[in-house]
Scaffold this motif. Structure first.
Motif, PDB file in Angstrom:
ATOM      1  N   UNK A   1       2.064   7.121  -3.996  1.00  0.00           N
ATOM      2  CA  UNK A   1       3.168   7.791  -3.303  1.00  0.00           C
ATOM      3  C   UNK A   1       3.114   7.467  -1.807  1.00  0.00           C
TER       4      UNK A   1
ATOM      5  N   UNK B   1       0.004  15.365  -2.707  1.00  0.00           N
ATOM      6  CA  UNK B   1       0.797  14.982  -1.533  1.00  0.00           C
ATOM      7  C   UNK B   1       2.280  14.966  -1.872  1.00  0.00           C
ATOM      8  N   UNK B   2       3.098  15.322  -0.869  1.00  0.00           N
ATOM      9  CA  UNK B   2       4.549  15.238  -1.038  1.00  0.00           C
ATOM     10  C   UNK B   2       5.095  14.163  -0.104  1.00  0.00           C
ATOM     11  N   UNK B   3       6.280  13.683  -0.444  1.00  0.00           N
ATOM     12  CA  UNK B   3       6.945  12.674   0.388  1.00  0.00           C
ATOM     13  C   UNK B   3       7.146  13.204   1.809  1.00  0.00           C
TER      14      UNK B   3
ATOM     15  N   UNK C   1      -5.016   5.766  -7.669  1.00  0.00           N
ATOM     16  CA  UNK C   1      -4.560   7.137  -7.457  1.00  0.00           C
ATOM     17  C   UNK C   1      -3.038   7.244  -7.318  1.00  0.00           C
ATOM     18  N   UNK C   2      -2.474   8.245  -7.988  1.00  0.00           N
ATOM     19  CA  UNK C   2      -1.024   8.484  -7.887  1.00  0.00           C
ATOM     20  C   UNK C   2      -0.637   8.900  -6.474  1.00  0.00           C
ATOM     21  N   UNK C   3      -1.466   9.753  -5.854  1.00  0.00           N
ATOM     22  CA  UNK C   3      -1.152  10.171  -4.485  1.00  0.00           C
ATOM     23  C   UNK C   3      -1.115   8.945  -3.569  1.00  0.00           C
ATOM     24  N   UNK C   4      -2.040   8.020  -3.755  1.00  0.00           N
ATOM     25  CA  UNK C   4      -2.048   6.810  -2.931  1.00  0.00           C
ATOM     26  C   UNK C   4      -0.800   5.961  -3.197  1.00  0.00           C
TER      27      UNK C   4
ATOM     28  N   UNK D   1       4.352   3.791  -1.394  1.00  0.00           N
ATOM     29  CA  UNK D   1       5.795   3.672  -1.594  1.00  0.00           C
ATOM     30  C   UNK D   1       6.556   4.256  -0.396  1.00  0.00           C
TER      31      UNK D   1
END
Ligand SMILES: [Mg+2]
Ligand SMILES: [Mg+2]
Lengths: 356, 356
Positions: A198, A161-163, A193-196, A201
């Motif tokens: 992101x 996922x991207x911002x 999860x890193x995507x989560x 945030x």
């Protein structure tokens, strides 16, 4: 006002339920002094039949130049039963979503008083439930890199996922909450999860622009529990693609009115509105399919065009038809007077025209 | 027979509920002529207090040399309220699972007649529900590579599975089904994910070794719907780590008896049994915590040791305590005579000893 609406009847019962949605729109046009210009287009099995392609270029053009797209249903058992078929009706819809970059899927879940008895959940749990699921539709693990090792002993899927992807749907979800109960619940798995992380945030940052909206967070497993134990707490649920697939399907059965669920797929330039039900081929042409989900899709379409009062008129007409039992026979009621697809449409249109 | 059982009381209400489980085991030992040798070990907040580590080496050694591990609860609010704490009780349990390679998590979901009224689902939907969730615990997206781009604008998570990881848990699930209703339901997302396709291929292949077992498949979103609309259809649900987190949590609330759910984490050499509830610090030492999940964990432990008749005796005693209302006050019943933690344990032990 004048609006151009791309109308895609599609397959199976699609044409007959879309016809009822058009009746509702015509009644709205007359009552509120609008002009809806319908441009019909082909998609799915019927398009393959006539053009060889599930999504003809003409359909893309019509959709691009529309203010909104009203869509019926897709699929034909003839293709389902032929696993070797290389061209499939469903490809047309997936491709259309991609062409128009429809990145945001919305599903309303509402417990209609007259249908609560159909819910597997107890009345006191479900009564008053009314929320929207905003699901990101173009990113995440469905579209990430997929690999199988040469020896076939290992497989992997990547979720990305991207911002930017998170930002655009987040604004839509918060704007929806502004017009509702002013609460957004972000569903993620940010504990692992890193995507989560992101998502959390980015959404937390954007929330500062909407000080009147309360933002809550739920891990996905907890969300599947909360949907069952306390669905009334939700207003707008915001989540990524895979979790959204799960949450929106689970949510669709709790209200007991799955046959009434509409949905929209929204992009920057275009938006498509459709029932979540399938093409129900067995019922095709028999005037017995339930048109309410298609009619409610037209209601979502009006809301998307900013015609809130008009959308409310459709919603009220649907509630009235349920209250009076003027419904097709799939809706189990204690006092049963099942009517036909077209008569439900007539009633809705009539109610919109003559409402007091 | 003689068995060595590692006993880890843990934090909060852990010690008092584990005490009741030991009473049940002692009653079983006497009635069925076994010897259970308890070896007590430290884990979690109490371990940090006494040794500085959430998982002391001695605990690992005791567990490795045990026939089974009986575990209470973990966690202390003191750490939860201190986000800067670098050593946390929960790390101990995660590390222990890793040290012992406990790759298979099992959760039974059962609708106890006397508790069905606590379910958010209707009685007719839930009555008779009795299934196990087998969740893979050491692979998948939780343990895959995680990345954030240098500018923080993109994040990714990788899900990886190997045939070996899938194979070992699949055999456990099919062996469990052999002793039950002879059905395994694989939950995956094989319409889109490569890892899911590897699961489906591998499980389908292994199923040939178990011709008496029916294998069914469900996409994860559909599984979350089926759990609500028709939970009785399930016998053994088999799934990967992330889907298992979701499915087992959702399943835990449908029966209305979340406080009664035990679980096991199984490896090739070792197996750990614990309630799914937390350490419930507010109740610590007050003799009011519900010991039934811990007692049922002891039942699962016996089953794991192949002592099926003994496990049934515990299960029957628990059902009897529910039927008679000899339960702690968290179990809402119409006729309420709440009793204490220790008296529930006494009743269970007594019933096992004097059963007819
Ligand atoms: Mg989780
Ligand atoms: Mg899916």
């Amino acid at each position: 006002m004048k609006y151009t609406i791309a109308v895609i009847p599609g397959d199976g019962i699609g044409p007959e339920v879309v016809d009822q949605a058009k009746k509702a729109l015509d009644a709205v046009a007359e009552a509120y002094d609008h002009i809806f210009l319908y441009k019909e287009a082909l998609l799915g099995a019927c398009a393959i039949e006539k053009t060889g392609y599930p999504l003809p270029q003409e359909t893309i053009d019509i959709c691009r130049n529309s203010d909104a797209i009203l869509y019926g249903a897709i699929g034909d058992p003839k293709y389902d039963n032929d696993p070797s078929a290389r061209i499939r009706p469903e490809q047309g819809l997936l491709q259309l979503r991609k062409e128009l970059d429809l990145y945001c899927n919305v599903r309303p879940v509402k417990a209609y008083d007259n249908l609560i008895h159909n819910s597997p959940l107890k009345r006191e749990v479900i009564k008053g439930t009314d929320f929207l699921v905003y699901r990101e539709l173009t990113g995440g693990i469905y579209f990430g890199k997929k690999e199988v090792s040469a020896d076939g002993k290992m497989a992997s899927d990547v979720s990305v996922y991207t911002v930017d992807e998170i930002t655009r749907i987040t604004h839509l979800a918060f704007k929806a909450a502004q017009k509702r109960k002013k609460k957004v619940t972000l569903v993620d798995e940010s504990n692992v999860l890193e995507t989560s992380r992101l998502w959390r945030k980015t959404v937390t940052e954007i929330a500062k622009e909407y000080p009147e909206i309360t933002l809550e967070y739920l891990f996905v497993a907890n969300a599947t529990m909360q949907l069952i134990t306390n669905p009334k707490q939700f207003d707008v649920i915001l989540t990524e693609n895979l979790f959204g697939d799960i949450i929106s399907d689970e949510a669709s059965v709790i209200s007991g009115s799955k046959g009434l669920i509409a949905s929209s797929s929204i992009g920057e330039e275009n938006a498509l509105f459709e029932p979540i039900h399938g093409s129900y081929f067995e019922a095709k042409g028999k005037d017995l399919a339930n048109p309410l989900a298609s009619i409610l899709s037209a209601g979502m379409l009006l809301q998307h065009l900013g015609l809130n009062e008009e959308a409310d008129a459709i919603e009220r007409a649907v509630e009235k038809s349920l209250a009076l039992g003027i419904t097709t026979k799939d809706i189990k009621r204690k006092i049963q007077n099942a009517t036909t697809t077209s008569k439900v449409g007539d009633f809705i249109a009539d109610y919109i025209t003559n409402q007091d």
